[in-house]
Structures are given as structure tokens and as C-alpha cells.
Design a protein around this motif. Structure first.
Motif, PDB file in Angstrom:
ATOM      1  N   ARG A  55      21.671  -1.040   2.215  1.00  0.00           N
ATOM      2  CA  ARG A  55      21.798  -1.263   3.663  1.00  0.00           C
ATOM      3  C   ARG A  55      20.449  -1.137   4.359  1.00  0.00           C
ATOM      4  NH1 ARG A  55      26.884   2.082   4.492  1.00  0.00           N
ATOM      5  NH2 ARG A  55      28.405   0.831   3.354  1.00  0.00           N
ATOM      6  N   THR A  56      19.409  -0.783   3.631  1.00  0.00           N
ATOM      7  CA  THR A  56      18.113  -0.514   4.250  1.00  0.00           C
ATOM      8  C   THR A  56      17.072  -1.472   3.683  1.00  0.00           C
ATOM      9  OG1 THR A  56      18.764   1.794   4.266  1.00  0.00           O
ATOM     10  CG2 THR A  56      16.473   1.336   4.762  1.00  0.00           C
ATOM     11  N   SER A  57      16.224  -2.043   4.547  1.00  0.00           N
ATOM     12  CA  SER A  57      15.192  -2.970   4.071  1.00  0.00           C
ATOM     13  C   SER A  57      14.085  -2.193   3.354  1.00  0.00           C
ATOM     14  CB  SER A  57      14.619  -3.747   5.256  1.00  0.00           C
ATOM     15  OG  SER A  57      13.962  -2.857   6.117  1.00  0.00           O
ATOM     16  N   PRO A  58      13.327  -2.888   2.486  1.00  0.00           N
ATOM     17  CA  PRO A  58      12.281  -2.188   1.737  1.00  0.00           C
ATOM     18  C   PRO A  58      11.303  -1.415   2.636  1.00  0.00           C
ATOM     19  CG  PRO A  58      12.590  -4.389   0.850  1.00  0.00           C
ATOM     20  CD  PRO A  58      13.463  -4.295   2.070  1.00  0.00           C
ATOM     21  N   ASP A  59      10.924  -2.008   3.769  1.00  0.00           N
ATOM     22  CA  ASP A  59       9.942  -1.301   4.606  1.00  0.00           C
ATOM     23  C   ASP A  59      10.565  -0.071   5.273  1.00  0.00           C
ATOM     24  OD1 ASP A  59      10.939  -3.896   6.173  1.00  0.00           O
ATOM     25  OD2 ASP A  59      10.591  -2.324   7.639  1.00  0.00           O
ATOM     26  N   ALA A  60      11.869  -0.133   5.573  1.00  0.00           N
ATOM     27  CA  ALA A  60      12.522   1.047   6.152  1.00  0.00           C
ATOM     28  C   ALA A  60      12.636   2.164   5.105  1.00  0.00           C
ATOM     29  CB  ALA A  60      13.894   0.678   6.694  1.00  0.00           C
ATOM     30  N   HIS A  61      12.833   1.793   3.836  1.00  0.00           N
ATOM     31  CA  HIS A  61      12.839   2.794   2.759  1.00  0.00           C
ATOM     32  C   HIS A  61      11.532   3.562   2.723  1.00  0.00           C
ATOM     33  CE1 HIS A  61      16.572   2.421   0.719  1.00  0.00           C
ATOM     34  NE2 HIS A  61      16.453   1.122   0.496  1.00  0.00           N
ATOM     35  N   ILE A  62      10.436   2.810   2.839  1.00  0.00           N
ATOM     36  CA  ILE A  62       9.115   3.442   2.785  1.00  0.00           C
ATOM     37  C   ILE A  62       8.990   4.456   3.911  1.00  0.00           C
ATOM     38  CG2 ILE A  62       6.638   3.017   2.929  1.00  0.00           C
ATOM     39  CD1 ILE A  62       7.343   1.401   0.704  1.00  0.00           C
ATOM     40  N   ARG A  63       9.411   4.062   5.106  1.00  0.00           N
ATOM     41  CA  ARG A  63       9.260   4.978   6.242  1.00  0.00           C
ATOM     42  C   ARG A  63      10.175   6.190   6.121  1.00  0.00           C
ATOM     43  NH1 ARG A  63      10.493   1.264  10.333  1.00  0.00           N
ATOM     44  NH2 ARG A  63      10.269  -0.447   8.852  1.00  0.00           N
ATOM     45  N   LYS A  64      11.231   6.065   5.308  1.00  0.00           N
ATOM     46  CA  LYS A  64      12.091   7.230   5.072  1.00  0.00           C
ATOM     47  C   LYS A  64      11.600   8.079   3.891  1.00  0.00           C
ATOM     48  CE  LYS A  64      16.379   5.478   6.949  1.00  0.00           C
ATOM     49  NZ  LYS A  64      17.712   4.953   6.615  1.00  0.00           N
ATOM     50  N   GLY A  65      10.548   7.596   3.200  1.00  0.00           N
ATOM     51  CA  GLY A  65       9.962   8.418   2.152  1.00  0.00           C
ATOM     52  C   GLY A  65      10.310   8.027   0.729  1.00  0.00           C
ATOM     53  N   LEU A  66      11.022   6.900   0.557  1.00  0.00           N
ATOM     54  CA  LEU A  66      11.333   6.429  -0.799  1.00  0.00           C
ATOM     55  C   LEU A  66      10.327   5.336  -1.152  1.00  0.00           C
ATOM     56  CD1 LEU A  66      13.409   6.590  -3.160  1.00  0.00           C
ATOM     57  CD2 LEU A  66      14.674   4.768  -2.027  1.00  0.00           C
ATOM     58  N   VAL A  67       9.342   5.692  -1.972  1.00  0.00           N
ATOM     59  CA  VAL A  67       8.165   4.827  -2.144  1.00  0.00           C
ATOM     60  C   VAL A  67       8.006   4.376  -3.595  1.00  0.00           C
ATOM     61  CG1 VAL A  67       5.646   4.750  -1.986  1.00  0.00           C
ATOM     62  CG2 VAL A  67       6.964   5.917  -0.224  1.00  0.00           C
ATOM     63  N   PRO A  68       7.998   3.060  -3.856  1.00  0.00           N
ATOM     64  CA  PRO A  68       7.795   2.581  -5.223  1.00  0.00           C
ATOM     65  C   PRO A  68       6.320   2.413  -5.578  1.00  0.00           C
ATOM     66  CG  PRO A  68       8.321   0.736  -3.806  1.00  0.00           C
ATOM     67  CD  PRO A  68       8.252   1.952  -2.922  1.00  0.00           C
ATOM     68  N   VAL A  69       5.988   2.674  -6.841  1.00  0.00           N
ATOM     69  CA  VAL A  69       4.673   2.306  -7.376  1.00  0.00           C
ATOM     70  C   VAL A  69       4.970   1.346  -8.518  1.00  0.00           C
ATOM     71  CG1 VAL A  69       2.562   3.110  -8.483  1.00  0.00           C
ATOM     72  CG2 VAL A  69       3.674   4.520  -6.751  1.00  0.00           C
ATOM     73  N   LEU A  70       4.659   0.071  -8.289  1.00  0.00           N
ATOM     74  CA  LEU A  70       5.157  -0.975  -9.183  1.00  0.00           C
ATOM     75  C   LEU A  70       4.504  -0.962 -10.554  1.00  0.00           C
ATOM     76  CD1 LEU A  70       5.158  -4.001  -6.710  1.00  0.00           C
ATOM     77  CD2 LEU A  70       7.108  -2.568  -7.354  1.00  0.00           C
ATOM     78  N   GLU A  71       5.230  -1.547 -11.508  1.00  0.00           N
ATOM     79  CA  GLU A  71       4.717  -1.758 -12.851  1.00  0.00           C
ATOM     80  C   GLU A  71       3.484  -2.661 -12.804  1.00  0.00           C
ATOM     81  OE1 GLU A  71       7.394  -4.127 -15.142  1.00  0.00           O
ATOM     82  OE2 GLU A  71       6.759  -3.201 -17.005  1.00  0.00           O
ATOM     83  N   GLY A  72       2.498  -2.327 -13.615  1.00  0.00           N
ATOM     84  CA  GLY A  72       1.305  -3.167 -13.688  1.00  0.00           C
ATOM     85  C   GLY A  72       0.387  -3.019 -12.491  1.00  0.00           C
ATOM     86  N   ARG A  73       0.519  -1.846 -11.784  1.00  0.00           N
ATOM     87  CA  ARG A  73      -0.374  -1.512 -10.654  1.00  0.00           C
ATOM     88  C   ARG A  73      -0.181  -2.377  -9.415  1.00  0.00           C
ATOM     89  NH1 ARG A  73      -1.975   0.165 -15.997  1.00  0.00           N
ATOM     90  NH2 ARG A  73      -3.746  -1.227 -16.182  1.00  0.00           N
ATOM     91  N   ARG A  74      -0.319  -3.705  -9.595  1.00  0.00           N
ATOM     92  CA  ARG A  74      -0.129  -4.627  -8.469  1.00  0.00           C
ATOM     93  C   ARG A  74      -0.986  -4.267  -7.258  1.00  0.00           C
ATOM     94  NH1 ARG A  74       4.517  -7.879  -9.786  1.00  0.00           N
ATOM     95  NH2 ARG A  74       4.131  -9.051  -7.900  1.00  0.00           N
ATOM     96  N   LEU A  75      -2.250  -3.935  -7.494  1.00  0.00           N
ATOM     97  CA  LEU A  75      -3.154  -3.717  -6.358  1.00  0.00           C
ATOM     98  C   LEU A  75      -3.488  -5.065  -5.731  1.00  0.00           C
ATOM     99  CD1 LEU A  75      -5.731  -1.081  -7.628  1.00  0.00           C
ATOM    100  CD2 LEU A  75      -3.712  -0.729  -6.219  1.00  0.00           C
TER     101      LEU A  75
END
Lengths: 298, 251
Positions: free
Chosen positions: B77-97
Motif C-alpha cells: 500500500r506504500t510507494s517505494p519513496d514513502a517506504h524510504i521516508r518511513k525508514g525501510l531502505v533497500p541496498v540493491l544487489e550489484g551496488r547500483r551506484l
């Protein structure tokens, strides 16, 4: 070659460079959108026409110059937002070809809409910039071309600074590098795309005014994008610097070719010489002079 | 143990309506712990982590069964950017800088994604540089030109800039030398101890992950097979041989 012939060649080249800046201006509108959406925005020419037609129609209805400029700017901004909301958002995560087809449709809608609102007659656009040539060191330079080039240059500097030094600019560069990673770290693609389409609208406005003052404001103004395509091929679709350099190269080379190669083939080669250059580039260096260099070490 | 912060209940995922990537995976992550998600190539680890951040729609996948809750709320029910602001933060496979951006710009992008102010960004940079001094030396380098280890540190740093409460870390050891892997996991442990950061880490390198984790789940072919305390799993030879290719501890 004597001194006067040399001066003449310089004069031709300078004239070409100055019109090249205006090619670059149109090309930059494409580059901005290509970098964020990965799509060649077929509607860029229609946006140029729409901007110029809106401005000139406002001026003809006795709206003061500065106010007409601001109103058109706002309208182009709203158009950018509307495109993001009604076209890009529903088509998110679709293939680039789907998006390309959407911009093709968009081009027809904007072109048709512009003429529906403002009519189809040809308008003369006077920006109040004198077209009298002046002399520097024995060569004549068009005053209008010089002012137009200066305006285009100023716009490029503003855009470059915007993308270099602001948060939205940093987000834009991040999206251009890796869209999925940008979404994953919480950058809002919708906002960035809206900002970029608005910027492309502003570029279209400036290009529309400068080209409109030269060619008259009419349907065929949307065809100035045909001048931008060889510039994009030469410079690379995803490089602003490439668009500028390629615009200058194309501008100068087509004028020089017209003067020095033209007589041997019966003249009139200015119109298509740029495509010959583009074709040669495609054969030798398909990514263009500055296109997508992968920053990676092996 | 303490409260559940992230809960996967019987989760199934499909891509484009046809390819089943996960079927019926369950997993509990408790506040303040490091949990390990183990399994070989193609087991579904990455899919599970993306599902938790609601990133599957961006790749035309969706959760077809079960549910994932973050602090009791359904994550879809929550968009990816709203997840980030709630503190659920992904660090993707392969760094993806972002390769053409500098290391510091990459870090700043993490804070922009979380909607933080300039003062917070400055403080965040100082904190990241204190955990990863090497990043400070390379801050003006383009990310694409730094080493794999530096890129992984920067990817973790970019996540930290968002002020995470839960980190979803996908294979931080990928392609890195054992010493660098050990260093990164030591720093993650330190972050966990000193800041209370909860970490769910997906790994093929089971030995190093089990060494630092409290709980672990092994998944294979899109199903969870074994769940337990990391210390217990680390003792079982059958796990290593059957699922993890007999990898041994590097440090």
C-alpha cells in the motif's frame, strides 16, 4: 587564396556557427528528455510550434511583450506537467518503443491543438532585434544571429548550472544513470520527469521565438526538429555538451559546404548536407561524438 | 526476543503474470537484529527483498499470495519513496551506484530520496565518513571509477543517508575479496550495535552472514526450507553442502 577570400571563408564559417547554436538549442530539448525517459521525444517540434504560436498570438492581441513571455512560459510549464500526468505516468515501465509512439501521437495532438486555438495563418514575429549586419575586422556578422546565439548560450548556461548545482538537477543525473536504482532510493520519478518536460518546454519556447523570428511562425516551424536530428546523431542523444558541439559543427560545415562544394554539384546542398555528415558518423561512430560513454574500469 | 518489525507471511511472487519467482516464503525480522536470508543463485532472495520495498511493480512483478508487513502495515500500500521516508531502505544487489556522479553526490542522492534538509545532509555525510573513512578520501571520484569494495561501501552509505531503521541489504559480498567482505560485515555489525539498525541481509556467502546474524532463513527454488538461529545453522554441515555449496568462513 588571397586575404579577401580568407575573410569570406571566415565570414561564412561564423555565420554557420551562429546558426549552429540555434540547431543546438533545439537538440538540447531532445537530449533532456532522452536522458530521463530514454525516448526520442517526437513532440519536441510541436512544442516549439506551440510555444511560438502562443506567444505571437498573445502579442497580436495587444498583450505586452514581457507579459506574453511570462504567460507563454507558464503555459509551457503546465503543458509539461500535463504530459507527465496524462502520458508518461500511465505508461511507466513500458518499453521505449511504446513511449516513442506515445510522443508521436502527442506531436499530432499538440500541433492540432495549437492550430485549433490560434488558427493556421502565418504570423510574422518581431522580437525587436535588429537584423542589420555589422563589421568586425573586415567580416560582416548578422546582429540577429549574434543576439540569438547569445540568448541560446545563456539558456545553456542556466540549464547546465541547474543540473549541476540543485537537488532536482542531481536527481535528474541520477535517474539518467540508473532509473531503477533512483526509484529504489526514493527519488520521485514523477517529479523529475515533470521538471524535465517543463525545462524542455522552456527550451522549446526560446527555440520557437528565435526560429519563429527568422522563418515566420507557421506550421512548418515544427519541422526545425529535422535540423536537430543530424545534430543529435553527431553529438550523441544523451549529451548536452555533444548537442552544442555538434550544432556548431553542423552549422559551420553546411554553410561552408554550400559555398565551396555546392557549385560543383549545382548548389542547394545546405538542406541535406547535415544528413550526409550524420550518415558518415553513424557508419564510423554510432554512439556519436559524446554519446553514452560508460564510466567503468575493467 | 523483541518486537517483530518486518514480517513475511506465506509470500508468493510472479513476474509478468507467468514466471513464479517465490511461493509461500515466510520470515520474521525482529527489531534491532541482523537476520540472514540464504540461498543459491536464483533462489529468490533478491525478489523477496524487492517485494518488501514494493519495487516489484517497477519490474512488472507482483505479490500474488500472502503478505509482507512493515510495522504491521501492508507494504504494497506504500510507494517505494514513502517506504524510504518511513525508514525501510533497500541496498540493491550489484551496488547500483550512479556511475557518472561522484561518491559524495551518490551519498547526497540517498538523503534527497528520503526528503532530508541540507543540515541533515551535512550531518549524514559526517556520520557515513566516520563509518567508512575510505569514502571520504574518494568523495570527489566518479563512482564508476572506484573499486568494488568502495562502491559497496558507498551503496551502504547512500542507504545510511536516508536514516534507515531497517536495511534490506542484497548480497554485499558479491564479487569482493574476502578481506573486504569481512570489513564490510564488521561495519554492518557496528552499525547494528551502535545505532540499533535492523538489517535483513541476503547472501550466498553463508559463512560470513551466519557469523554476524541472529536468525537465518534458507530459501531454495522460491520456497523457505530451513529457519532457525544463525548459530545453530552454522553448525549444520548438511545446509552448507545442500544449499550453499560448501563455502567456508573467510575470516
Amino acid at each position: 587564396m588571397d586575404w579577401f577570400e580568407f575573410l569570406f571563408a571566415v565570414e561564412v564559417a561564423v555565420g554557420g556557427l551562429l546558426s549552429g547554436v540555434m540547431y543546438a538549442l533545439v537538440a538540447i530539448g531532445f537530449v533532456l528528455i532522452y536522458k530521463t525517459s530514454g525516448v526520442l521525444n517526437f513532440a519536441q517540434g510541436a512544442m516549439v510550434l506551440f510555444a511560438a504560436l502562443t506567444f505571437v498570438s498573445l502579442v497580436e492581441r495587444e498583450v505586452p511583450f514581457a507579459l506574453a513571455l511570462v504567460v507563454t512560459l507558464v503555459i509551457m510549464g503546465l503543458l509539461g506537467l500535463a504530459i507527465e500526468r496524462t502520458v508518461l505516468r500511465p505508461l511507466a515501465n513500458r518499453s521505449p518503443m511504446t513511449l516513442f509512439m506515445a510522443t508521436l501521437g502527442l506531436a499530432w495532438v499538440i500541433e492540432g491543438g495549437a492550430q485549433l486555438i490560434w488558427g493556421t495563418q502565418v504570423h510574422a514575429l518581431d522580437l525587436g532585434i535588429s537584423n542589420a549586419p555589422f563589421e568586425i575586422g573586415g567580416i560582416y556578422i548578422s546582429n540577429f544571429d549574434l543576439v540569438a546565439a547569445a540568448i541560446a548560450l545563456a539558456l545553456v548556461i542556466v540549464l547546465t548550472s541547474f543540473f549541476r548545482f540543485t537537488r532536482t538537477g542531481l536527481s535528474f543525473r541520477a535517474v539518467a544513470d540508473d532509473t531503477f536504482a533512483a526509484i529504489a532510493i526514493g527519488l520521485r520519478l514523477n517529479r523529475i520527469q515533470a521538471a524535465v518536460w517543463t525545462a524542455a518546454g522552456v527550451v522549446a519556447l526560446v527555440a520557437g521565438l528565435l526560429w519563429g523570428a527568422r522563418l515566420g511562425v507557421q506550421f512548418s516551424l515544427s519541422l526545425v526538429v529535422l535540423k536537430a536530428l543530424p545534430v543529435l546523431v553527431l553529438g550523441g542523444f544523451d549529451s548536452i555538451a555533444g548537442a552544442i558541439v555538434a550544432g556548431l559543427l553542423i552549422g559551420a560545415s553546411e554553410k561552408l559546404a554550400e559555398v565551396y562544394i555546392g557549385p560543383f554539384v549545382g548548389g542547394g546542398i545546405e538542406g541535406w548536407f547535415a544528413y550526409v555528415v550524420a550518415l558518415a558518423v553513424l557508419l564510423i561512430r554510432p554512439q556519436g561524438l559524446f554519446g553514452h560513454k560508460i564510466t567503468e574500469r575493467f | 526476543m523483541s518486537d517483530t518489525i518486518l514480517q513475511f507471511d506465506d509470500v508468493s511472487v510472479r513476474y509478468s503474470g507467468s514466471i513464479t519467482a517465490l511461493s509461500g516464503v515466510s520470515l520474521t525480522v525482529r527489531q534491532g537484529e541482523i537476520a540472514a536470508l540464504l540461498g543459491g543463485n536464483g533462489a529468490g532472495k533478491t525478489t523477496l527483498l524487492k517485494a518488501a520495498s514494493n519495487l516489484l511493480p517497477a519490474e512488472r512483478g507482483r505479490i500474488t499470495g500472502g503478505r509482507i508487513t512493515f510495522r504491521g502495515e501492508d507494504v504494497t500500500r506504500t510507494s517505494p519513496d514513502a517506504h524510504i521516508r518511513k525508514g525501510l531502505v533497500p541496498v540493491l544487489e550489484g551496488r547500483r551506484l550512479f556511475r557518472s556522479l561522484t561518491i559524495e553526490e551518490n551519498l547526497v542522492s540517498g538523503a534527497i530520496g528520503a526528503g532530508l534538509r541540507s543540515a541533515d545532509i551535512r550531518r549524514g555525510l559526517e556520520e557515513v565518513y566516520s563509518f567508512f573513512p575510505r569514502l571520504k578520501e574518494r568523495r570527489q571520484s566518479r563512482a564508476g571509477l572506484t573499486s568494488g569494495g568502495e562502491q559497496q561501501m558507498a551503496a551502504i552509505g547512500r542507504g545510511l543517508m536516508a536514516r534507515p531503521q531497517v536495511f534490506l541489504l542484497d548480497e554485499p559480498s558479491m564479487g569482493l575479496a574476502p578481506l573486504v567482505v569481512a570489513e564490510i560485515f564488521e561495519t554492518l555489525s557496528r552499525l547494528n550495535r551502535e545505532t540499533g539498525l535492523t538489517i535483513l541481509v541476503a547472501e550466498q556467502n553463508s559463512a560470513v552472514a551466519l557469523k554476524h546474524a541472529a536468525h537465518a532463513v534458507v530459501i531454495g527454488n522460491g520456497r523457505s526450507t530451513i529457519t532457525g538461529l544463525a548459530a545453530d545453522l552454522a553448525q549444520r554441515d548438511d545446509i552448507r553442502e545442500a544449499y550453499l555449496g560448501g563455502a567456508s568462513a573467510p575470516a
